[in-house]
Design a protein around this motif. Sequence first.
Motif, PDB file in Angstrom:
ATOM      1  N   ASP A 204      14.504   3.747  39.541  1.00 20.74           N
ATOM      2  CA  ASP A 204      15.586   4.704  39.306  1.00 20.74           C
ATOM      3  C   ASP A 204      15.439   5.420  37.974  1.00 20.74           C
ATOM      4  OD1 ASP A 204      16.007   2.473  37.740  1.00 20.74           O
ATOM      5  OD2 ASP A 204      18.192   2.475  37.997  1.00 20.74           O
ATOM      6  N   GLU A 205      14.266   5.290  37.350  1.00 17.09           N
ATOM      7  CA  GLU A 205      14.102   5.819  36.002  1.00 17.09           C
ATOM      8  C   GLU A 205      13.566   7.240  35.997  1.00 17.09           C
ATOM      9  OE1 GLU A 205      10.988   2.721  36.273  1.00 17.09           O
ATOM     10  OE2 GLU A 205      11.771   3.997  37.864  1.00 17.09           O
ATOM     11  N   ASP A 206      13.853   7.937  34.891  1.00 16.95           N
ATOM     12  CA  ASP A 206      13.160   9.177  34.580  1.00 16.95           C
ATOM     13  C   ASP A 206      11.908   8.799  33.790  1.00 16.95           C
ATOM     14  OD1 ASP A 206      15.186  10.794  35.699  1.00 16.95           O
ATOM     15  OD2 ASP A 206      16.352  10.641  33.846  1.00 16.95           O
ATOM     16  N   VAL A 207      10.887   9.645  33.846  1.00 15.29           N
ATOM     17  CA  VAL A 207       9.630   9.338  33.171  1.00 15.29           C
ATOM     18  C   VAL A 207       9.291  10.458  32.194  1.00 15.29           C
ATOM     19  CG1 VAL A 207       7.189   8.792  33.458  1.00 15.29           C
ATOM     20  CG2 VAL A 207       8.837   8.080  35.203  1.00 15.29           C
ATOM     21  N   TYR A 208       8.894  10.068  30.994  1.00 13.48           N
ATOM     22  CA  TYR A 208       8.497  11.017  29.954  1.00 13.48           C
ATOM     23  C   TYR A 208       7.065  10.699  29.544  1.00 13.48           C
ATOM     24  CZ  TYR A 208      13.543  11.796  29.506  1.00 13.48           C
ATOM     25  OH  TYR A 208      14.871  12.082  29.743  1.00 13.48           O
ATOM     26  N   VAL A 209       6.178  11.685  29.661  1.00 13.38           N
ATOM     27  CA  VAL A 209       4.771  11.526  29.313  1.00 13.38           C
ATOM     28  C   VAL A 209       4.440  12.492  28.194  1.00 13.38           C
ATOM     29  CG1 VAL A 209       2.392  11.662  30.129  1.00 13.38           C
ATOM     30  CG2 VAL A 209       4.197  10.865  31.680  1.00 13.38           C
ATOM     31  N   CYS A 210       3.791  12.001  27.139  1.00 17.71           N
ATOM     32  CA  CYS A 210       3.465  12.871  26.021  1.00 17.71           C
ATOM     33  C   CYS A 210       2.119  12.475  25.433  1.00 17.71           C
ATOM     34  CB  CYS A 210       4.549  12.804  24.950  1.00 17.71           C
ATOM     35  SG  CYS A 210       4.367  14.076  23.669  1.00 17.71           S
ATOM     36  N   GLY A 211       1.280  13.468  25.192  1.00 17.79           N
ATOM     37  CA  GLY A 211      -0.026  13.233  24.599  1.00 17.79           C
ATOM     38  C   GLY A 211      -0.890  14.462  24.722  1.00 17.79           C
ATOM     39  N   SER A 212      -2.186  14.293  24.517  1.00 15.34           N
ATOM     40  CA  SER A 212      -3.120  15.405  24.678  1.00 15.34           C
ATOM     41  C   SER A 212      -3.112  15.850  26.136  1.00 15.34           C
ATOM     42  CB  SER A 212      -4.525  14.963  24.285  1.00 15.34           C
ATOM     43  OG  SER A 212      -5.015  14.011  25.232  1.00 15.34           O
ATOM     44  N   PRO A 213      -3.576  17.077  26.410  1.00 15.19           N
ATOM     45  CA  PRO A 213      -3.629  17.519  27.807  1.00 15.19           C
ATOM     46  C   PRO A 213      -4.383  16.557  28.712  1.00 15.19           C
ATOM     47  CG  PRO A 213      -3.930  19.383  26.354  1.00 15.19           C
ATOM     48  CD  PRO A 213      -3.936  18.166  25.476  1.00 15.19           C
ATOM     49  N   ALA A 214      -5.521  16.042  28.248  1.00 12.82           N
ATOM     50  CA  ALA A 214      -6.311  15.120  29.069  1.00 12.82           C
ATOM     51  C   ALA A 214      -5.549  13.833  29.329  1.00 12.82           C
ATOM     52  CB  ALA A 214      -7.648  14.825  28.400  1.00 12.82           C
ATOM     53  N   PHE A 215      -4.916  13.288  28.272  1.00 13.94           N
ATOM     54  CA  PHE A 215      -4.137  12.063  28.465  1.00 13.94           C
ATOM     55  C   PHE A 215      -2.958  12.306  29.386  1.00 13.94           C
ATOM     56  CE2 PHE A 215      -0.441   9.493  27.513  1.00 13.94           C
ATOM     57  CZ  PHE A 215      -0.944   8.208  27.635  1.00 13.94           C
ATOM     58  N   ALA A 226       1.497   4.706  40.781  1.00 19.45           N
ATOM     59  CA  ALA A 226       2.342   3.514  40.696  1.00 19.45           C
ATOM     60  C   ALA A 226       3.617   3.653  41.513  1.00 19.45           C
ATOM     61  CB  ALA A 226       2.692   3.216  39.242  1.00 19.45           C
ATOM     62  N   GLY A 227       3.784   4.800  42.185  1.00 12.71           N
ATOM     63  CA  GLY A 227       4.896   4.958  43.109  1.00 12.71           C
ATOM     64  C   GLY A 227       6.055   5.806  42.634  1.00 12.71           C
ATOM     65  N   ILE A 228       5.920   6.461  41.497  1.00 12.77           N
ATOM     66  CA  ILE A 228       7.005   7.305  40.985  1.00 12.77           C
ATOM     67  C   ILE A 228       6.782   8.741  41.443  1.00 12.77           C
ATOM     68  CG2 ILE A 228       8.109   8.236  38.918  1.00 12.77           C
ATOM     69  CD1 ILE A 228       7.521   5.633  37.518  1.00 12.77           C
ATOM     70  N   PRO A 229       7.781   9.374  42.065  1.00 15.22           N
ATOM     71  CA  PRO A 229       7.620  10.753  42.540  1.00 15.22           C
ATOM     72  C   PRO A 229       7.355  11.717  41.391  1.00 15.22           C
ATOM     73  CG  PRO A 229       9.568   9.723  43.509  1.00 15.22           C
ATOM     74  CD  PRO A 229       9.095   8.812  42.415  1.00 15.22           C
ATOM     75  N   ALA A 230       6.540  12.716  41.650  1.00 13.17           N
ATOM     76  CA  ALA A 230       6.163  13.684  40.618  1.00 13.17           C
ATOM     77  C   ALA A 230       7.376  14.400  40.038  1.00 13.17           C
ATOM     78  CB  ALA A 230       5.173  14.696  41.187  1.00 13.17           C
ATOM     79  N   GLU A 231       8.414  14.628  40.849  1.00 10.64           N
ATOM     80  CA  GLU A 231       9.576  15.367  40.360  1.00 10.64           C
ATOM     81  C   GLU A 231      10.404  14.573  39.354  1.00 10.64           C
ATOM     82  OE1 GLU A 231      10.605  13.791  44.554  1.00 10.64           O
ATOM     83  OE2 GLU A 231       8.887  14.738  43.532  1.00 10.64           O
ATOM     84  N   ARG A 232      10.108  13.291  39.194  1.00 10.95           N
ATOM     85  CA  ARG A 232      10.822  12.468  38.208  1.00 10.95           C
ATOM     86  C   ARG A 232      10.108  12.450  36.863  1.00 10.95           C
ATOM     87  NH1 ARG A 232      13.769   8.506  41.098  1.00 10.95           N
ATOM     88  NH2 ARG A 232      14.557   7.714  39.115  1.00 10.95           N
ATOM     89  N   ILE A 233       8.964  13.134  36.771  1.00 10.53           N
ATOM     90  CA  ILE A 233       8.121  13.039  35.583  1.00 10.53           C
ATOM     91  C   ILE A 233       8.232  14.305  34.740  1.00 10.53           C
ATOM     92  CG2 ILE A 233       5.776  12.662  34.743  1.00 10.53           C
ATOM     93  CD1 ILE A 233       5.138  11.384  37.457  1.00 10.53           C
ATOM     94  N   ARG A 234       8.520  14.124  33.454  1.00 11.38           N
ATOM     95  CA  ARG A 234       8.525  15.235  32.498  1.00 11.38           C
ATOM     96  C   ARG A 234       7.323  15.059  31.578  1.00 11.38           C
ATOM     97  NH1 ARG A 234      14.935  15.564  30.739  1.00 11.38           N
ATOM     98  NH2 ARG A 234      15.786  14.893  32.759  1.00 11.38           N
ATOM     99  N   VAL A 235       6.591  16.135  31.367  1.00 10.87           N
ATOM    100  CA  VAL A 235       5.339  16.055  30.601  1.00 10.87           C
ATOM    101  C   VAL A 235       5.378  17.010  29.424  1.00 10.87           C
ATOM    102  CG1 VAL A 235       2.833  16.285  30.687  1.00 10.87           C
ATOM    103  CG2 VAL A 235       4.078  15.435  32.687  1.00 10.87           C
TER     104      VAL A 235
END
Length: 242
Positions: A204-215, A226-235
């Motif tokens: 039920d979580e939101d996901v925040y990803v931060c780093g270099s473009p490659a990372f 790992a099973g988290i929908p792409a629409e839940r991910i902020r980059v």
Amino acid sequence: MTLTPGGTTHRRTLRWQTAQVLSVREETPRARTFRLALPEPRPHLAGQHYVVRLTAPDGYTASRSYSVASAPDGTGEIELTVERLEGGEVSEFLHDVVRPGDELEVRGPIGLFFVWEGERPALLVGGGSGVVPLMAMLRQARAIGRGDLLRLVVSARSPGDLYYADELPGPESVVLYTRQTPPGAGRTAGRIAVADIAPLVRGDEDVYVCGSPAFADAATDVIIGAGIPAERIRVERFGPSG
């Protein structure tokens, strides 16, 4: 666009202000944290950033955006952690010249897409300097007694490259090393993998990803695996300005 809590501050009213440097703290051999006192304090959200502008005597200007590393605390002070980039006009000046007592021209806080307001469960995944806005989120969660809301995964090349090494470890955080591990590490050095993320997924979580473009791209693929929908991910991608 509203940029701060309460809906009172908008992009057109974010004026430049001159902040005083209160302290400079080394995080790694290539990263330093600058604590600034703002003459016109504005409440920020964890995940927002400020622009730092330098002006030469001939009028030439250079600016760079840096995420706020400190949690919202009402002090009128913020911390910006800056990685020294070779050839980086602003980062080299900050590292080589700026000392406590100096003044810096700043504007912010800016950004709403990548903010965490301290209410929803979140999985945070950062690589290298990408941990900076995530650290603001972790600090806020700990300050309000809601560390249970967050799971933070940090990828660093080696122990010497880990930002906030004395503060980051805790029940909310997992540190992965890609090149060199400390003695007694339970995981061999390597890139982030599905096996690192899957045990932390709650669904039920939101996901925040931060780093270099490659990372950021690689981590996003792993998180989806790992099973988290792409629409839940902020980059948010970090890197030298082109």
